[in-house]
Design an enzyme around this catalytic site. Structure first.
Site, PDB file in Angstrom:
ATOM      1  N   ARG A   1       0.811  -1.224   0.000  1.00  0.00           N
ATOM      2  CA  ARG A   1       0.000   0.000   0.000  1.00  0.00           C
ATOM      3  C   ARG A   1       0.838   1.264   0.000  1.00  0.00           C
ATOM      4  O   ARG A   1       0.383   2.331  -0.382  1.00  0.00           O
ATOM      5  CB  ARG A   1      -0.909   0.031   1.236  1.00  0.00           C
TER       6      ARG A   1
ATOM      7  N   GLN B   1      11.067  26.750  14.081  1.00  0.00           N
ATOM      8  CA  GLN B   1      10.621  27.124  12.740  1.00  0.00           C
ATOM      9  C   GLN B   1      10.779  25.933  11.804  1.00  0.00           C
ATOM     10  O   GLN B   1      11.756  25.202  11.884  1.00  0.00           O
ATOM     11  CB  GLN B   1      11.477  28.295  12.251  1.00  0.00           C
TER      12      GLN B   1
ATOM     13  N   ASN C   1      10.806  25.039   7.606  1.00  0.00           N
ATOM     14  CA  ASN C   1      10.950  25.645   6.286  1.00  0.00           C
ATOM     15  C   ASN C   1      10.800  24.576   5.217  1.00  0.00           C
ATOM     16  O   ASN C   1      11.122  23.405   5.443  1.00  0.00           O
ATOM     17  CB  ASN C   1      12.328  26.301   6.144  1.00  0.00           C
TER      18      ASN C   1
ATOM     19  N   LYS D   1      19.863  22.579  12.434  1.00  0.00           N
ATOM     20  CA  LYS D   1      18.886  22.218  11.405  1.00  0.00           C
ATOM     21  C   LYS D   1      18.730  20.708  11.337  1.00  0.00           C
ATOM     22  O   LYS D   1      19.722  19.977  11.319  1.00  0.00           O
ATOM     23  CB  LYS D   1      19.330  22.727  10.028  1.00  0.00           C
TER      24      LYS D   1
ATOM     25  N   HIS E   1      25.713  25.153   6.025  1.00  0.00           N
ATOM     26  CA  HIS E   1      24.904  24.088   5.454  1.00  0.00           C
ATOM     27  C   HIS E   1      24.509  24.431   4.019  1.00  0.00           C
ATOM     28  O   HIS E   1      24.230  25.586   3.708  1.00  0.00           O
ATOM     29  CB  HIS E   1      23.629  23.888   6.300  1.00  0.00           C
TER      30      HIS E   1
ATOM     31  N   TYR F   1      13.192  21.577   6.444  1.00  0.00           N
ATOM     32  CA  TYR F   1      14.117  21.659   7.563  1.00  0.00           C
ATOM     33  C   TYR F   1      13.504  22.377   8.742  1.00  0.00           C
ATOM     34  O   TYR F   1      12.797  23.355   8.602  1.00  0.00           O
ATOM     35  CB  TYR F   1      15.472  22.243   7.178  1.00  0.00           C
TER      36      TYR F   1
ATOM     37  N   GLU G   1      22.720  36.467   8.467  1.00  0.00           N
ATOM     38  CA  GLU G   1      23.007  35.369   7.542  1.00  0.00           C
ATOM     39  C   GLU G   1      24.324  35.614   6.825  1.00  0.00           C
ATOM     40  O   GLU G   1      24.634  36.719   6.407  1.00  0.00           O
ATOM     41  CB  GLU G   1      21.881  35.213   6.523  1.00  0.00           C
TER      42      GLU G   1
ATOM     43  N   ASP H   1      24.593  33.588  -3.232  1.00  0.00           N
ATOM     44  CA  ASP H   1      25.562  32.500  -3.161  1.00  0.00           C
ATOM     45  C   ASP H   1      26.723  32.704  -4.134  1.00  0.00           C
ATOM     46  O   ASP H   1      27.827  32.239  -3.882  1.00  0.00           O
ATOM     47  CB  ASP H   1      24.882  31.157  -3.383  1.00  0.00           C
TER      48      ASP H   1
END
Length: 181
Positions: free
Chosen positions: A23, A47, A49, A71, A118, A131, A142, A168
């Protein structure tokens, strides 16, 4: 749930017990008590995400220099090559990385504690990635480390340059990055 240390012992592969038959399958994707037992301490998540990305997209290597986030990550659709880089200067594994394939088929999760950068590369046609984080997203704090930093030397499974965000593309090299002590 089983927790297996990686080459960097603080980063753990988390494997839930999966029950399957003709199934389909069932598994508990998160249980606070079982998670705490698996990693040997209590962690509060604040949190959740969810991202969706196309094949060849590389997101990362991200971290928050203040309000650092632990995370717990997993791919719920498709497959990714997930990477954690130790950016704690006082750590014996500083500058080292570990990579694990996470996919909808293997149901593996990765625990990336605070103090690590990460990122992930999408291996399938697309991937949906979830995450849980231990602190809230704080854009002012950040930071990013370049995915192709030769001092880190991540063996990304790519033949072409991955698709990167503008942020990035402008990421710092480890030598110039703001890091954890």
């Amino acid at each position: 749930m089983r927790a297996t240390p990686t080459a960097i012992p603080d980063v753990l592969v988390i494997e839930p017990k999966v029950f399957g038959d003709a199934r389909g399958f069932f598994f508990e994707s998160f249980n606070q008590s079982a998670f705490d037992d698996a990693i040997g301490k209590h962690v509060d998540f604040v949190q959740d995400n969810h991202s969706r990305s196309a094949k060849g997209v590389l997101r990362g290597l991200h971290y928050q220099i203040q309000q650092p986030q632990g995370k717990l990550v997993r791919a719920v659709r498709g497959a990714v090559f997930d990477v954690a880089v130790d950016i704690r200067r006082s750590s014996p594994t500083f500058g080292k990385w570990v990579g694990v394939e996470l996919s909808e088929e293997n149901h593996k999760q990765l625990w990336v504690p605070p103090g690590f950068a990460h990122g992930f590369l999408v291996l399938s046609e697309s991937a949906e990635f979830l995450y849980k984080t231990t602190d809230y997203y704080a854009p002012a704090h950040e930071r990013s480390i370049a995915w192709n930093d030769p001092d880190v030397a991540i063996a990304w499974p790519v033949t072409d340059t991955p698709t990167l965000s503008q942020k990035d593309q402008q990421a710092a090299m480890l030598k110039q990055a703001e890091l954890f002590e």
